[in-house]
Design a protein around this motif. Structure first.
Motif, PDB file in Angstrom:
ATOM      1  N   PRO A  63       4.682  52.278 -19.893  1.00  0.00           N
ATOM      2  CA  PRO A  63       6.044  52.670 -20.123  1.00  0.00           C
ATOM      3  C   PRO A  63       6.937  51.908 -19.627  1.00  0.00           C
ATOM      4  N   LEU A  64       8.075  51.805 -20.459  1.00  0.00           N
ATOM      5  CA  LEU A  64       9.081  50.661 -20.049  1.00  0.00           C
ATOM      6  C   LEU A  64       9.564  50.823 -18.504  1.00  0.00           C
ATOM      7  N   GLU A  65       9.776  52.179 -18.116  1.00  0.00           N
ATOM      8  CA  GLU A  65      10.355  52.303 -16.723  1.00  0.00           C
ATOM      9  C   GLU A  65       9.212  51.612 -15.703  1.00  0.00           C
ATOM     10  N   VAL A  66       8.028  51.580 -16.021  1.00  0.00           N
ATOM     11  CA  VAL A  66       7.044  50.958 -15.193  1.00  0.00           C
ATOM     12  C   VAL A  66       7.151  49.580 -15.132  1.00  0.00           C
ATOM     13  N   TYR A  67       7.518  48.900 -16.315  1.00  0.00           N
ATOM     14  CA  TYR A  67       7.665  47.356 -16.410  1.00  0.00           C
ATOM     15  C   TYR A  67       8.982  46.881 -15.666  1.00  0.00           C
ATOM     16  N   ILE A  68       9.849  47.750 -15.853  1.00  0.00           N
ATOM     17  CA  ILE A  68      11.181  47.286 -15.112  1.00  0.00           C
ATOM     18  C   ILE A  68      11.129  47.335 -13.703  1.00  0.00           C
ATOM     19  N   LYS A  69      10.541  48.633 -13.341  1.00  0.00           N
ATOM     20  CA  LYS A  69      10.309  48.689 -11.953  1.00  0.00           C
ATOM     21  C   LYS A  69       9.485  47.464 -11.460  1.00  0.00           C
ATOM     22  N   THR A  70       8.534  46.977 -11.924  1.00  0.00           N
ATOM     23  CA  THR A  70       7.609  46.104 -11.588  1.00  0.00           C
ATOM     24  C   THR A  70       8.306  44.777 -11.508  1.00  0.00           C
ATOM     25  N   ILE A  71       8.929  44.486 -12.421  1.00  0.00           N
ATOM     26  CA  ILE A  71       9.728  43.083 -12.669  1.00  0.00           C
ATOM     27  C   ILE A  71      10.578  43.298 -11.660  1.00  0.00           C
ATOM     28  N   THR A  72      11.610  44.387 -11.355  1.00  0.00           N
ATOM     29  CA  THR A  72      12.534  44.297 -10.411  1.00  0.00           C
ATOM     30  C   THR A  72      11.716  44.360  -9.008  1.00  0.00           C
ATOM     31  N   LEU A  73      10.638  44.838  -8.538  1.00  0.00           N
ATOM     32  CA  LEU A  73       9.893  44.480  -7.284  1.00  0.00           C
ATOM     33  C   LEU A  73       9.825  42.965  -7.302  1.00  0.00           C
ATOM     34  N   HIS A  74       9.313  42.256  -8.463  1.00  0.00           N
ATOM     35  CA  HIS A  74       8.900  40.811  -8.366  1.00  0.00           C
ATOM     36  C   HIS A  74      10.185  40.025  -7.980  1.00  0.00           C
ATOM     37  N   GLU A  75      11.197  40.345  -8.629  1.00  0.00           N
ATOM     38  CA  GLU A  75      12.381  39.546  -8.353  1.00  0.00           C
ATOM     39  C   GLU A  75      12.844  39.746  -6.781  1.00  0.00           C
ATOM     40  N   LEU A  76      12.760  41.059  -6.442  1.00  0.00           N
ATOM     41  CA  LEU A  76      12.904  41.112  -4.814  1.00  0.00           C
ATOM     42  C   LEU A  76      12.017  40.594  -4.304  1.00  0.00           C
ATOM     43  N   GLY A  77      11.047  40.071  -4.533  1.00  0.00           N
ATOM     44  CA  GLY A  77       9.990  39.278  -3.863  1.00  0.00           C
ATOM     45  C   GLY A  77      10.301  37.666  -3.878  1.00  0.00           C
ATOM     46  N   HIS A  78      11.039  37.457  -4.759  1.00  0.00           N
ATOM     47  CA  HIS A  78      11.442  35.981  -4.683  1.00  0.00           C
ATOM     48  C   HIS A  78      12.719  36.243  -3.718  1.00  0.00           C
ATOM     49  N   ALA A  79      13.502  37.250  -3.596  1.00  0.00           N
ATOM     50  CA  ALA A  79      14.475  37.524  -2.593  1.00  0.00           C
ATOM     51  C   ALA A  79      13.986  37.204  -1.148  1.00  0.00           C
ATOM     52  N   ILE A  80      12.925  37.743  -1.059  1.00  0.00           N
ATOM     53  CA  ILE A  80      12.328  37.711   0.449  1.00  0.00           C
ATOM     54  C   ILE A  80      11.847  36.409   0.828  1.00  0.00           C
ATOM     55  N   ASP A  81      11.532  35.582  -0.375  1.00  0.00           N
ATOM     56  CA  ASP A  81      11.267  34.110  -0.091  1.00  0.00           C
ATOM     57  C   ASP A  81      12.253  33.212  -0.268  1.00  0.00           C
ATOM     58  N   ARG A  82      13.502  33.673   0.017  1.00  0.00           N
ATOM     59  CA  ARG A  82      14.720  32.832  -0.413  1.00  0.00           C
ATOM     60  C   ARG A  82      14.887  31.599   0.388  1.00  0.00           C
ATOM     61  N   GLN A  83      14.410  31.676   1.569  1.00  0.00           N
ATOM     62  CA  GLN A  83      14.446  30.432   2.395  1.00  0.00           C
ATOM     63  C   GLN A  83      13.556  29.222   1.899  1.00  0.00           C
ATOM     64  N   ALA A  84      12.358  29.535   1.349  1.00  0.00           N
ATOM     65  CA  ALA A  84      11.394  28.468   0.861  1.00  0.00           C
ATOM     66  C   ALA A  84      12.209  28.135  -0.516  1.00  0.00           C
ATOM     67  N   LEU A  85      12.785  28.781  -1.075  1.00  0.00           N
ATOM     68  CA  LEU A  85      13.518  28.563  -2.348  1.00  0.00           C
ATOM     69  C   LEU A  85      14.604  27.459  -1.928  1.00  0.00           C
ATOM     70  N   GLN A  86      15.561  28.080  -1.032  1.00  0.00           N
ATOM     71  CA  GLN A  86      16.460  27.086  -0.612  1.00  0.00           C
ATOM     72  C   GLN A  86      16.063  25.644  -0.288  1.00  0.00           C
ATOM     73  N   GLU A  87      14.704  26.003   0.438  1.00  0.00           N
ATOM     74  CA  GLU A  87      14.381  24.290   0.956  1.00  0.00           C
ATOM     75  C   GLU A  87      13.746  23.316  -0.090  1.00  0.00           C
ATOM     76  N   SER A  88      13.355  23.867  -1.298  1.00  0.00           N
ATOM     77  CA  SER A  88      13.133  23.324  -2.527  1.00  0.00           C
ATOM     78  C   SER A  88      14.259  22.566  -3.381  1.00  0.00           C
ATOM     79  N   LEU A  89      15.483  23.189  -3.078  1.00  0.00           N
ATOM     80  CA  LEU A  89      16.448  22.778  -3.843  1.00  0.00           C
ATOM     81  C   LEU A  89      16.695  21.327  -4.151  1.00  0.00           C
ATOM     82  N   ILE A  90      16.561  20.452  -3.132  1.00  0.00           N
ATOM     83  CA  ILE A  90      16.895  18.942  -3.217  1.00  0.00           C
ATOM     84  C   ILE A  90      15.804  18.601  -4.254  1.00  0.00           C
TER      85      ILE A  90
END
Length: 184
Positions: A63-90
């Motif tokens: 179902p599209l609803e499952v896909y959207i919820k899962t991808i949203t959880l994934h993007e929030l997973g990136h938000a949880i890892d924000r510090q590591a993403l910021q450290e990779s910026l340079i």
């Protein structure tokens, strides 16, 4: 089959943010990227049309609803890892500048430059895997999607990154082997 409007998709994504208790700005765009976390601005953007198209690329009927919820959880997973993403910026900016400075042909005929591309792939895969791990933890806490369906979407998503890495790794190996043959 339920018809998903732009408002319906927005509400669905917003409900996931609420369910996991994360207060992140949500922005609709028309970028052609289904959903993305911007770690500099600390927001999630999404393209409703692309979400629907990307959902259709999954081989199993989910179902599209499952896909959207899962991808949203994934993007929030990136938000949880924000510090590591910021450290990779340079390093990310260094690779970005290299890509602007050299043509595609120059990059793919220079082992030093191609090594930077491989490094970028490895960084991206690591960030993706970490985001999926974080998403799995969020899902275990709030039980938004079935884990079997979650795993199907995760595998499909990661396969894209791994395929691109493997293609460039193969090109690097060809380039390296060609150099070795020239030295022999």
């Amino acid at each position: 089959m339920k018809k998903y409007t732009v408002d319906c998709i927005y509400d669905l994504i917003l409900s996931v943010l609420s369910d996991v208790g994360m207060n992140i700005t949500l922005k609709q765009d028309n970028s052609g990227i289904n959903m993305s976390y911007n770690f500099i601005g600390d927001y999630v953007s999404y393209d409703s049309k692309r979400l629907i198209e990307a959902h259709k690329e999954i081989l199993l009927p989910l179902p599209l609803e499952v896909y959207i919820k899962t991808i949203t959880l994934h993007e929030l997973g990136h938000a949880i890892d924000r510090q590591a993403l910021q450290e990779s910026l340079i390093r990310t900016l260094e690779i970005y500048e290299m890509k602007k400075q050299y043509s595609f042909k120059e990059i793919y005929n220079n082992d030093r430059l191609l090594t930077m591309i491989l490094e970028e792939h490895i960084m991206n895969i690591k960030f993706e895997e970490t985001a999926w791990d974080n998403a799995e933890q969020l899902n275990k806490e709030v039980h938004l999607v079935d884990m079997n369906e979650f795993e199907v979407i995760k595998a499909h998503s990661l396969s894209t990154y791994r395929k691109l890495y493997q293609e460039d790794l193969n090109l690097y190996n060809e380039l390296f082997n060609h150099k070795v043959l020239q030295l022999a």
